[in-house]
Enzyme design. Structure first.
Site, PDB file in Angstrom:
ATOM      1  N   ASP A 114       0.866  -1.088   0.037  1.00  0.00           N
ATOM      2  CA  ASP A 114       0.080   0.046  -0.097  1.00  0.00           C
ATOM      3  C   ASP A 114       0.998   1.146   0.064  1.00  0.00           C
ATOM      4  O   ASP A 114       2.044   1.375   0.644  1.00  0.00           O
ATOM      5  CB  ASP A 114      -0.832  -0.163   1.325  1.00  0.00           C
ATOM      6  CG  ASP A 114      -1.918  -1.105   1.199  1.00  0.00           C
ATOM      7  OD1 ASP A 114      -1.985  -1.830   2.253  1.00  0.00           O
ATOM      8  OD2 ASP A 114      -2.475  -1.332   0.377  1.00  0.00           O
ATOM      9  N   ASP A 142      -7.151  -1.381  -4.435  1.00  0.00           N
ATOM     10  CA  ASP A 142      -8.329  -0.987  -3.496  1.00  0.00           C
ATOM     11  C   ASP A 142      -9.162   0.080  -3.901  1.00  0.00           C
ATOM     12  O   ASP A 142     -10.319   0.183  -3.896  1.00  0.00           O
ATOM     13  CB  ASP A 142      -7.669  -0.378  -2.008  1.00  0.00           C
ATOM     14  CG  ASP A 142      -6.804  -1.660  -1.292  1.00  0.00           C
ATOM     15  OD1 ASP A 142      -5.846  -1.098  -0.665  1.00  0.00           O
ATOM     16  OD2 ASP A 142      -7.402  -2.667  -1.293  1.00  0.00           O
TER      17      ASP A 142
HETATM   18  C1  LIG Z   1     -10.899  -1.986  -0.708  1.00  0.00           C
HETATM   19  C2  LIG Z   1     -11.309  -3.411  -0.085  1.00  0.00           C
HETATM   20  C3  LIG Z   1     -10.167  -3.624   0.674  1.00  0.00           C
HETATM   21  C4  LIG Z   1      -9.488  -4.945  -0.055  1.00  0.00           C
HETATM   22  O1  LIG Z   1     -10.272  -6.074  -0.231  1.00  0.00           O
HETATM   23  C5  LIG Z   1      -9.766  -7.041  -1.225  1.00  0.00           C
HETATM   24  O2  LIG Z   1      -8.638  -7.148  -1.317  1.00  0.00           O
HETATM   25  C6  LIG Z   1     -10.851  -7.978  -1.507  1.00  0.00           C
HETATM   26  C7  LIG Z   1     -10.897  -8.521  -2.896  1.00  0.00           C
HETATM   27  C8  LIG Z   1     -10.643  -9.344  -0.670  1.00  0.00           C
HETATM   28  C9  LIG Z   1     -11.012  -8.977   0.694  1.00  0.00           C
HETATM   29  C10 LIG Z   1     -10.328 -10.267   1.455  1.00  0.00           C
HETATM   30  C11 LIG Z   1     -12.414  -9.111   1.040  1.00  0.00           C
HETATM   31  C12 LIG Z   1     -13.063  -7.664   0.974  1.00  0.00           C
HETATM   32  C13 LIG Z   1     -13.194  -7.292   2.528  1.00  0.00           C
HETATM   33  C14 LIG Z   1     -13.957  -6.229   2.530  1.00  0.00           C
HETATM   34  C15 LIG Z   1     -13.630  -5.088   3.365  1.00  0.00           C
HETATM   35  O3  LIG Z   1     -12.278  -4.989   3.767  1.00  0.00           O
HETATM   36  C16 LIG Z   1     -14.437  -3.926   3.496  1.00  0.00           C
HETATM   37  C17 LIG Z   1     -13.793  -2.809   2.712  1.00  0.00           C
HETATM   38  C18 LIG Z   1     -14.668  -1.484   2.705  1.00  0.00           C
HETATM   39  C19 LIG Z   1     -13.982  -0.695   1.759  1.00  0.00           C
HETATM   40  C20 LIG Z   1     -15.084   0.132   0.639  1.00  0.00           C
HETATM   41  C21 LIG Z   1     -15.510  -0.762  -0.256  1.00  0.00           C
HETATM   42  C22 LIG Z   1     -13.391   0.419   2.345  1.00  0.00           C
HETATM   43  C23 LIG Z   1     -12.169   1.075   2.226  1.00  0.00           C
HETATM   44  C24 LIG Z   1     -10.990   0.384   2.601  1.00  0.00           C
HETATM   45  C25 LIG Z   1      -9.756   1.152   2.451  1.00  0.00           C
HETATM   46  C26 LIG Z   1      -9.540   2.035   1.266  1.00  0.00           C
HETATM   47  O4  LIG Z   1      -9.940   1.749   0.112  1.00  0.00           O
HETATM   48  C27 LIG Z   1      -9.743   2.841  -0.705  1.00  0.00           C
HETATM   49  C28 LIG Z   1      -8.696   0.874   3.267  1.00  0.00           C
HETATM   50  C29 LIG Z   1      -7.721  -0.046   2.477  1.00  0.00           C
HETATM   51  C30 LIG Z   1      -6.330  -0.604   3.172  1.00  0.00           C
HETATM   52  O5  LIG Z   1      -6.812  -0.936   4.643  1.00  0.00           O
HETATM   53  C31 LIG Z   1      -5.501  -1.170   2.910  1.00  0.00           C
HETATM   54  O6  LIG Z   1      -4.420  -1.579   3.681  1.00  0.00           O
HETATM   55  C32 LIG Z   1      -6.178  -2.602   2.230  1.00  0.00           C
HETATM   56  C33 LIG Z   1      -5.101  -3.654   1.802  1.00  0.00           C
HETATM   57  O7  LIG Z   1      -4.595  -2.918   0.340  1.00  0.00           O
HETATM   58  C34 LIG Z   1      -5.964  -4.893   1.370  1.00  0.00           C
HETATM   59  N1  LIG Z   1      -7.131  -4.608   0.544  1.00  0.00           N
HETATM   60  C35 LIG Z   1      -8.209  -5.266   0.653  1.00  0.00           C
HETATM   61  O8  LIG Z   1      -8.274  -6.381   1.532  1.00  0.00           O
END
Ligand SMILES: CCC[C@@H]1OC(=O)[C@@H](C)C[C@H](C)CCCCC(=O)CCC[C@@H](CC)/C=C\C=C(/COC)CC[C@@H](O)[C@@H](O)C[C@H](O)CNC1=O
Length: 157
Positions: free
Chosen positions: A112, A130
């Protein structure tokens, strides 16, 4: 139809290229100020999901991601033919899900770097994948609302 998968591929390429740039050119924890007090590029790793939940639960993330991808492809095949915006939204979500999936498989953590301070709150550091996932989810919500309104309009005629 194929063009929606092309959107996913382009997002994956941009996501992986930016993550590679961060890993190759920045020390872990290093931060580059873009807009003082608002936007920084910070080299960060997250072995969890959003807000760092479920650190290290890779098997869980593999399963959830595969389900995410399977559902997105299913809806792409079934509905995207006659709904362009839905196809684009699903392509964006696919790109985001696969982008983080690649990190989780090869790095056991996600790279990230977008670091925003919004009203002094340090929003969780995130990446292109993300952003694609979040934009894709928002677009899907908009498409769903639009479709429901069209349905109601047809019924009322
Ligand atoms: C965005 C989904 C997260 C992403 O899901 C993915 O990979 C999917 C494909 C697989 C996951 C195991 C399942 C989804 C979990 C859903 C979740 O978690 C709720 C999400 C809410 C969301 C609105 C939809 C808010 C926003 C988040 C953030 C800002 O995003 C702009 C913070 C990102 C930072 O915490 C960063 O460190 C995260 C890191 O990069 C790993 N990323 C993931 O796990």
């Amino acid at each position: 139809m194929l063009r929606y998968y092309l959107i996913a591929i382009i997002i994956i390429l941009i996501d992986q290229f930016t993550k590679w740039l961060v890993v190759a050119n920045m020390e872990l924890g290093e931060s580059i100020r873009i807009i003082d007090g608002f936007f920084y590029l910070t080299s960060h790793r997250n072995s969890g999901a959003a807000w760092g939940i479920l650190q290290g639960q890779m098997l869980f993330f593999y399963i959830v991601t595969v389900i995410f991808i399977a559902v997105a492809v299913y809806y792409m095949q079934k509905y995207a033919r006659n709904n362009k915006l839905l196809g684009v939204s699903l392509g964006i979500i696919l790109g985001g899900a696969i982008g983080n999936f690649i990190d989780r498989i090869f790095r056991q953590e996600v790279v990230d770097f977008f670091n925003f301070y919004i009203f002094n709150y340090n929003f969780p550091i995130f990446n292109i994948a993300d952003s694609a996932l979040t934009i894709g989810v928002i677009l899907i919500v908009i498409v769903t609302i639009m479709d429901e309104r069209n349905e109601k309009r047809k019924e009322s005629k």
